[in-house]
Design a protein around this motif. Sequence first.
Motif, PDB file in Angstrom:
ATOM      1  N   MET A   1       1.057  -1.312   0.458  1.00 42.99           N
ATOM      2  CA  MET A   1      -0.083   0.528   0.328  1.00 42.99           C
ATOM      3  C   MET A   1       0.869   1.293   0.355  1.00 42.99           C
ATOM      4  SD  MET A   1      -2.697  -1.232   3.386  1.00 42.99           S
ATOM      5  CE  MET A   1      -3.722   0.474   2.517  1.00 42.99           C
ATOM      6  N   MET A   2       2.094   1.587   1.015  1.00 46.18           N
ATOM      7  CA  MET A   2       3.058   2.138   0.923  1.00 46.18           C
ATOM      8  C   MET A   2       4.121   2.523  -0.320  1.00 46.18           C
ATOM      9  SD  MET A   2       4.287   2.027   4.375  1.00 46.18           S
ATOM     10  CE  MET A   2       5.238   3.213   4.741  1.00 46.18           C
ATOM     11  N   ALA A   3       4.275   1.315  -0.959  1.00 45.79           N
ATOM     12  CA  ALA A   3       4.884   1.350  -2.787  1.00 45.79           C
ATOM     13  C   ALA A   3       4.117   2.389  -3.742  1.00 45.79           C
ATOM     14  CB  ALA A   3       4.858   0.363  -2.745  1.00 45.79           C
ATOM     15  N   MET A   4       2.228   2.202  -3.906  1.00 44.84           N
ATOM     16  CA  MET A   4       1.274   1.873  -4.778  1.00 44.84           C
ATOM     17  C   MET A   4       0.636   3.434  -4.840  1.00 44.84           C
ATOM     18  SD  MET A   4      -0.018  -1.628  -5.456  1.00 44.84           S
ATOM     19  CE  MET A   4      -0.977  -1.275  -6.746  1.00 44.84           C
TER      20      MET A   4
ATOM     21  N   ARG B   1       1.304   7.196  -3.321  1.00 49.02           N
ATOM     22  CA  ARG B   1       2.574   8.408  -2.713  1.00 49.02           C
ATOM     23  C   ARG B   1       1.676   8.823  -1.271  1.00 49.02           C
ATOM     24  NH1 ARG B   1       4.081  11.691  -7.950  1.00 49.02           N
ATOM     25  NH2 ARG B   1       5.035   9.543  -8.744  1.00 49.02           N
ATOM     26  N   TYR B   2       0.152   9.291  -1.442  1.00 46.93           N
ATOM     27  CA  TYR B   2      -0.226   9.609  -0.371  1.00 46.93           C
ATOM     28  C   TYR B   2      -0.438   8.903   0.852  1.00 46.93           C
ATOM     29  CZ  TYR B   2      -4.497  11.850   2.849  1.00 46.93           C
ATOM     30  OH  TYR B   2      -4.534  11.750   4.230  1.00 46.93           O
TER      31      TYR B   2
ATOM     32  N   PHE C   1       5.235   6.533   6.091  1.00 49.58           N
ATOM     33  CA  PHE C   1       6.631   6.603   6.452  1.00 49.58           C
ATOM     34  C   PHE C   1       7.039   6.890   7.485  1.00 49.58           C
ATOM     35  CE2 PHE C   1      10.570   6.213   4.952  1.00 49.58           C
ATOM     36  CZ  PHE C   1      10.639   4.990   4.874  1.00 49.58           C
ATOM     37  N   PRO C   2       6.320   8.717   7.647  1.00 47.41           N
ATOM     38  CA  PRO C   2       7.636   9.601   8.677  1.00 47.41           C
ATOM     39  C   PRO C   2       6.953   8.270  10.020  1.00 47.41           C
ATOM     40  CG  PRO C   2       6.292  10.381   7.326  1.00 47.41           C
ATOM     41  CD  PRO C   2       5.555   9.460   6.572  1.00 47.41           C
TER      42      PRO C   2
END
Length: 243
Positions: free
Chosen positions: A73-76, A78-79, A85-86
Amino acid sequence: GIVSVGGLILLWEVGRRLKLPGFAAVPAPSEVYEVFAASISEPKFWEHWRASFARVASGFMAAQIVGIPLGLMMAMSRYFHATTFPLLEIMRPIPPLAWVPASIIFWPTTESSIAFVIFLGAFFTVVINVIGSARNIDVRYLRAAQSLGSRPSDIFLRIILPAVLPGIFIGMAVGMGITWEVVVAAEMIAGKSGLGYLTWSSYVGGNYPQIIIGMISIGIAGYISSSLIRLLGRYATPWQRTQ
């Protein structure tokens, strides 16, 4: 492999008998073998093996179930990456062992606190590997598939998933090694069974040969676990095999 292991045991035995520096206080392999031969006939010894394997399996599988979809989900998106990610990067540098006191306080049972620490040991590794693998996909493949009318589900199954599978198995293999490191430390602190508890209780009781047995058992258990993951990875990613 047999030669290298045999050479190490021979060096260890000679060093102990000659009382060389670094070997004088270590039990000789012959002493360790005598204690090991007596231990393998005791059900309690294998109960320690079973307890550690069960803890590693539960925490490790939970990390994959949560970590792999989260990484995709994080890879696909950007939002989603920008918002998640932070937080991941803030928590990732914290050693899993630093979570042991907090997990003992906040989780209702000792087993759940150990499982949580094991989960953390494998979770961050697999997430980072999934993100890295997905972001290394050549964007031209995605654009070509879209221009030919491929559906999002086809793009995921035929391009994204095969591209990230090698990274997933690398993360799993690395994470498995971390989980064994973590479970041993967690059992030393909070456990009443397992190979880590066996090693620590042997030290407290002054049974030094059994300390070595515990250490070797942990190494063998980690080797078996990682080998199974690598074997599974070979069959799941046949295009990665080399002649």
